[in-house]
Design an enzyme around this catalytic site. Sequence first.
Site, PDB file in Angstrom:
ATOM      1  N   ALA A 226     -48.823  15.089  47.966  1.00  0.00           N
ATOM      2  CA  ALA A 226     -49.516  16.354  47.707  1.00  0.00           C
ATOM      3  C   ALA A 226     -49.665  16.658  46.227  1.00  0.00           C
ATOM      4  O   ALA A 226     -50.625  17.315  45.813  1.00  0.00           O
ATOM      5  CB  ALA A 226     -48.769  17.491  48.402  1.00  0.00           C
TER       6      ALA A 226
ATOM      7  N   CYS B  83     -62.802  13.079  69.326  1.00  0.00           N
ATOM      8  CA  CYS B  83     -62.672  13.517  70.712  1.00  0.00           C
ATOM      9  C   CYS B  83     -61.384  12.965  71.290  1.00  0.00           C
ATOM     10  O   CYS B  83     -61.113  11.765  71.196  1.00  0.00           O
ATOM     11  CB  CYS B  83     -63.871  13.044  71.533  1.00  0.00           C
ATOM     12  SG  CYS B  83     -63.712  13.414  73.295  1.00  0.00           S
TER      13      CYS B  83
ATOM     14  N   ASN C 261     -43.480  11.882  39.344  1.00  0.00           N
ATOM     15  CA  ASN C 261     -43.361  13.122  40.110  1.00  0.00           C
ATOM     16  C   ASN C 261     -42.607  14.151  39.281  1.00  0.00           C
ATOM     17  O   ASN C 261     -41.689  13.803  38.539  1.00  0.00           O
ATOM     18  CB  ASN C 261     -42.611  12.864  41.424  1.00  0.00           C
ATOM     19  CG  ASN C 261     -42.799  13.979  42.426  1.00  0.00           C
ATOM     20  OD1 ASN C 261     -43.928  14.345  42.743  1.00  0.00           O
ATOM     21  ND2 ASN C 261     -41.707  14.527  42.941  1.00  0.00           N
TER      22      ASN C 261
ATOM     23  N   HIS D 238     -51.821   9.791  57.260  1.00  0.00           N
ATOM     24  CA  HIS D 238     -51.808  10.973  58.124  1.00  0.00           C
ATOM     25  C   HIS D 238     -53.197  11.341  58.620  1.00  0.00           C
ATOM     26  O   HIS D 238     -53.388  12.423  59.161  1.00  0.00           O
ATOM     27  CB  HIS D 238     -51.184  12.163  57.389  1.00  0.00           C
ATOM     28  CG  HIS D 238     -49.745  11.956  57.045  1.00  0.00           C
ATOM     29  ND1 HIS D 238     -49.100  12.655  56.045  1.00  0.00           N
ATOM     30  CD2 HIS D 238     -48.807  11.119  57.566  1.00  0.00           C
ATOM     31  CE1 HIS D 238     -47.841  12.257  55.963  1.00  0.00           C
ATOM     32  NE2 HIS D 238     -47.643  11.327  56.870  1.00  0.00           N
TER      33      HIS D 238
ATOM     34  N   CYS E 202     -69.014  14.308  76.016  1.00  0.00           N
ATOM     35  CA  CYS E 202     -68.343  13.799  77.215  1.00  0.00           C
ATOM     36  C   CYS E 202     -67.500  14.867  77.899  1.00  0.00           C
ATOM     37  O   CYS E 202     -66.985  14.651  78.998  1.00  0.00           O
ATOM     38  CB  CYS E 202     -67.466  12.594  76.872  1.00  0.00           C
ATOM     39  SG  CYS E 202     -65.880  13.016  76.091  1.00  0.00           S
TER      40      CYS E 202
ATOM     41  N   PHE F 279     -48.161  21.608  51.173  1.00  0.00           N
ATOM     42  CA  PHE F 279     -47.756  22.075  52.498  1.00  0.00           C
ATOM     43  C   PHE F 279     -46.283  22.451  52.520  1.00  0.00           C
ATOM     44  O   PHE F 279     -45.893  23.363  53.244  1.00  0.00           O
ATOM     45  CB  PHE F 279     -48.033  20.994  53.550  1.00  0.00           C
ATOM     46  CG  PHE F 279     -49.468  20.938  53.984  1.00  0.00           C
ATOM     47  CD1 PHE F 279     -49.877  21.541  55.159  1.00  0.00           C
ATOM     48  CD2 PHE F 279     -50.412  20.298  53.205  1.00  0.00           C
ATOM     49  CE1 PHE F 279     -51.201  21.508  55.562  1.00  0.00           C
ATOM     50  CE2 PHE F 279     -51.742  20.247  53.589  1.00  0.00           C
ATOM     51  CZ  PHE F 279     -52.142  20.856  54.773  1.00  0.00           C
ATOM     52  N   ARG F 280     -45.472  21.754  51.728  1.00  0.00           N
ATOM     53  CA  ARG F 280     -44.037  21.995  51.727  1.00  0.00           C
ATOM     54  C   ARG F 280     -43.605  22.633  50.413  1.00  0.00           C
ATOM     55  O   ARG F 280     -44.362  22.711  49.470  1.00  0.00           O
ATOM     56  CB  ARG F 280     -43.280  20.686  51.977  1.00  0.00           C
ATOM     57  CG  ARG F 280     -43.477  20.160  53.392  1.00  0.00           C
ATOM     58  CD  ARG F 280     -42.810  18.808  53.608  1.00  0.00           C
ATOM     59  NE  ARG F 280     -42.820  18.453  55.018  1.00  0.00           N
ATOM     60  CZ  ARG F 280     -43.870  17.965  55.660  1.00  0.00           C
ATOM     61  NH1 ARG F 280     -44.993  17.760  55.008  1.00  0.00           N
ATOM     62  NH2 ARG F 280     -43.807  17.674  56.947  1.00  0.00           N
TER      63      ARG F 280
END
Length: 260
Positions: free
Chosen positions: A35, A140, A231, A132, A168, A46-47
């Site tokens: 991220a 679908c 990081n 991910h 479908c 997200f975290r």
Amino acid sequence: MADDRHGIDDIDGETLDAVAEALRTAETAVALTGAGVSTASGIPSFRGDDGIWERHDPADFHRRRLDADPAGFWADRLSLREAIYGDIDPEPNAAHEALAALEADGHLDAVLTQNIDGLHDAAGTDRVVELHGTHRRVVCDDCGHRRDAEVVFEQAAESSDLPPRCDCGGVYRPDVVLFGEPMPDVAMNEAQRLARDSDVFLAVGSSLSVQPASLLPKIAAEGDSTLVVVNYEETPRDASAAHVLRADVTQVLPAIVERL
């Protein structure tokens, strides 16, 4: 974990030179991105503190929820999409562009990404393994037909008839790994093979705390790959890394490209 934030001026030039030299001489180099690579494009994490999962319940996006209440799942997914993107139209930043440049120049063989934003593709990277999935498609649940997500989300936002359905009759879902689902075997097997075969493995903008993706740098290091961690915060793999650069990825990666 400690958060020792530095700028590029705080990084030893010799370290940058060493990373560049490792990439220059590597037969196979691979990058894993998290991220932290996309936050400069305006996409929230997200975290962590004030992350998306601090404001939205992950259980609302579990596989069980989709099966039991597809309409409710989609209503919450529309709300989540608004929380992530709002009025912004994210574009690749300097980190995405630097990785694409490394690949174009023959110094990077693949990008493995935990992100679902599609920004590596947008930056021009050819070989991207999306661990991910991607929010840019829906699929679908019955027949596997895929569509552009933007069209489906716009139609869903304007309709009271949820969930959106395929011709479908099956329910469309975001083409991402939901909570309660395993990572796709094809993507994970390819990622593990690339990590195992790498001479240099860059772990960029990832906390390296979410399995199984967090195991990839471990696999690389055990195979005698030169592990480089870029990081802001400490990661569980720092101790086994040859180089740890605790600075802004949008500054570090372009600085490495300049040295090649």
